[in-house]
Motif scaffolding. Structure first.
Motif, PDB file in Angstrom:
ATOM      1  N   THR A  46       0.839  -1.189   0.000  1.00 14.72           N
ATOM      2  CA  THR A  46       0.000   0.000   0.000  1.00 14.72           C
ATOM      3  C   THR A  46       0.878   1.244   0.000  1.00 14.72           C
ATOM      4  O   THR A  46       2.095   1.150  -0.049  1.00 14.72           O
ATOM      5  N   SER A  47       0.243   2.373   0.072  1.00 12.82           N
ATOM      6  CA  SER A  47       0.924   3.661   0.010  1.00 12.82           C
ATOM      7  C   SER A  47       1.145   4.227   1.412  1.00 12.82           C
ATOM      8  O   SER A  47       0.405   3.936   2.347  1.00 12.82           O
ATOM      9  N   SER A  48       2.148   5.092   1.511  1.00 12.75           N
ATOM     10  CA  SER A  48       2.435   5.772   2.775  1.00 12.75           C
ATOM     11  C   SER A  48       1.632   7.059   2.940  1.00 12.75           C
ATOM     12  O   SER A  48       1.715   7.710   3.980  1.00 12.75           O
ATOM     13  N   GLN A  49       0.867   7.425   1.937  1.00 15.83           N
ATOM     14  CA  GLN A  49       0.118   8.678   1.986  1.00 15.83           C
ATOM     15  C   GLN A  49      -0.893   8.679   3.135  1.00 15.83           C
ATOM     16  O   GLN A  49      -1.451   7.634   3.481  1.00 15.83           O
ATOM     17  N   PRO A  50      -1.155   9.839   3.727  1.00 15.69           N
ATOM     18  CA  PRO A  50      -2.099   9.925   4.847  1.00 15.69           C
ATOM     19  C   PRO A  50      -3.483   9.351   4.548  1.00 15.69           C
ATOM     20  O   PRO A  50      -4.126   8.802   5.434  1.00 15.69           O
ATOM     21  N   ARG A  51      -3.935   9.432   3.308  1.00 21.24           N
ATOM     22  CA  ARG A  51      -5.268   8.896   3.000  1.00 21.24           C
ATOM     23  C   ARG A  51      -5.322   7.380   3.140  1.00 21.24           C
ATOM     24  O   ARG A  51      -6.395   6.784   3.127  1.00 21.24           O
ATOM     25  N   TYR A  52      -4.155   6.731   3.286  1.00 21.31           N
ATOM     26  CA  TYR A  52      -4.099   5.283   3.492  1.00 21.31           C
ATOM     27  C   TYR A  52      -3.800   4.921   4.948  1.00 21.31           C
ATOM     28  O   TYR A  52      -3.498   3.773   5.253  1.00 21.31           O
ATOM     29  N   ASP A  53      -3.903   5.884   5.857  1.00 20.75           N
ATOM     30  CA  ASP A  53      -3.676   5.609   7.280  1.00 20.75           C
ATOM     31  C   ASP A  53      -4.607   4.501   7.781  1.00 20.75           C
ATOM     32  O   ASP A  53      -4.173   3.590   8.477  1.00 20.75           O
ATOM     33  N   ASN A  54      -5.886   4.575   7.425  1.00 20.39           N
ATOM     34  CA  ASN A  54      -6.840   3.548   7.869  1.00 20.39           C
ATOM     35  C   ASN A  54      -6.526   2.188   7.259  1.00 20.39           C
ATOM     36  O   ASN A  54      -6.705   1.153   7.904  1.00 20.39           O
ATOM     37  N   THR A  55      -6.055   2.188   6.029  1.00 16.17           N
ATOM     38  CA  THR A  55      -5.685   0.931   5.371  1.00 16.17           C
ATOM     39  C   THR A  55      -4.534   0.268   6.111  1.00 16.17           C
ATOM     40  O   THR A  55      -4.588  -0.926   6.419  1.00 16.17           O
ATOM     41  N   ARG A  56      -3.509   1.039   6.413  1.00 11.90           N
ATOM     42  CA  ARG A  56      -2.361   0.489   7.131  1.00 11.90           C
ATOM     43  C   ARG A  56      -2.766   0.028   8.543  1.00 11.90           C
ATOM     44  O   ARG A  56      -2.349  -1.045   8.994  1.00 11.90           O
ATOM     45  N   ALA A  57      -3.616   0.773   9.199  1.00 12.63           N
ATOM     46  CA  ALA A  57      -4.101   0.380  10.535  1.00 12.63           C
ATOM     47  C   ALA A  57      -4.898  -0.923  10.455  1.00 12.63           C
ATOM     48  O   ALA A  57      -4.787  -1.786  11.339  1.00 12.63           O
ATOM     49  N   PHE A  58      -5.670  -1.090   9.403  1.00 15.50           N
ATOM     50  CA  PHE A  58      -6.445  -2.315   9.192  1.00 15.50           C
ATOM     51  C   PHE A  58      -5.518  -3.523   9.099  1.00 15.50           C
ATOM     52  O   PHE A  58      -5.746  -4.534   9.765  1.00 15.50           O
ATOM     53  N   TYR A  59      -4.468  -3.422   8.298  1.00 21.44           N
ATOM     54  CA  TYR A  59      -3.557  -4.563   8.157  1.00 21.44           C
ATOM     55  C   TYR A  59      -2.857  -4.889   9.469  1.00 21.44           C
ATOM     56  O   TYR A  59      -2.708  -6.056   9.818  1.00 21.44           O
ATOM     57  N   HIS A  60      -2.464  -3.869  10.208  1.00 27.51           N
ATOM     58  CA  HIS A  60      -1.865  -4.109  11.533  1.00 27.51           C
ATOM     59  C   HIS A  60      -2.862  -4.844  12.432  1.00 27.51           C
ATOM     60  O   HIS A  60      -2.508  -5.812  13.109  1.00 27.51           O
ATOM     61  N   LYS A  61      -4.092  -4.388  12.414  1.00 28.88           N
ATOM     62  CA  LYS A  61      -5.132  -4.950  13.292  1.00 28.88           C
ATOM     63  C   LYS A  61      -5.379  -6.428  13.024  1.00 28.88           C
ATOM     64  O   LYS A  61      -5.687  -7.189  13.941  1.00 28.88           O
TER      65      LYS A  61
END
Length: 163
Positions: free
Chosen positions: A114-129
């Motif tokens: 995925t991307s490091s852009q702020p609009r992908y913050d929720n995406t990255r949090a989802f994968y961590h979760k």
């Protein structure tokens, strides 16, 4: 929501999947026909296209492929949930489906980029979760200032519990 609503994509699903793409803005829906064509015509394709069905309508899309020159490593290239259905656990059900499918087939690793852009913050949090680890960051990959973040998960044996 049950994983029984998740199934492999058929040609019947194409128009609905384009609506999912338009709603989620994952990538332009006009790309879908070319991207999925080999999956429909090549019986030896190892690509995995899957969808979440609600009331006989696709409301999510997933696309996963084997990593070349590896033993049992797959990459989830795309996952999208229609905007009207986001935040309802469908993404998690989609991930459970692909992880279970790959695990049952004896596969070892699933990667997600995925991307490091702020609009992908929720995406990255989802994968961590759901148990993924951000394993690598490739600077300026997508564009200047837009890094690729690679998530990793070792798939469990069929004897171990998912989540």
């Amino acid at each position: 929501m049950k994983t029984s609503n998740v199934q492999k994509v058929t040609k019947f699903h194409l128009e609905g999947l384009k609506e999912v793409l338009d709603s989620s803005a994952l990538f332009p829906s006009e790309y879908l026909d070319d991207m999925i064509s080999d999956y429909f015509i090549n019986p030896d394709s190892e690509d995995i296209w899957f969808t979440y069905m609600l009331n006989d309508r696709p409301i999510a899309l997933g696309y996963c492929v084997p990593e070349k020159f590896t033993n049992g490593t797959f990459n989830l290239y795309a996952i999208a949930v229609h905007g009207a259905y986001q935040g309802k656990g469908i993404g998690k059900e989609m991930m459970l489906y692909i992880e279970k499918l790959l695990t049952q087939a004896g596969k070892r690793v699933l990667l997600v980029e995925t991307s490091s852009q702020p609009r992908y913050d929720n995406t990255r949090a989802f994968y961590h979760k759901i148990g993924y680890t951000a394993q690598a960051v490739l600077p300026h990959f997508w564009d200047e200032g837009d890094d690729k973040v690679i998530f990793y998960k070792k798939l469990l044996s069929t004897r171990q519990k998912l989540y």
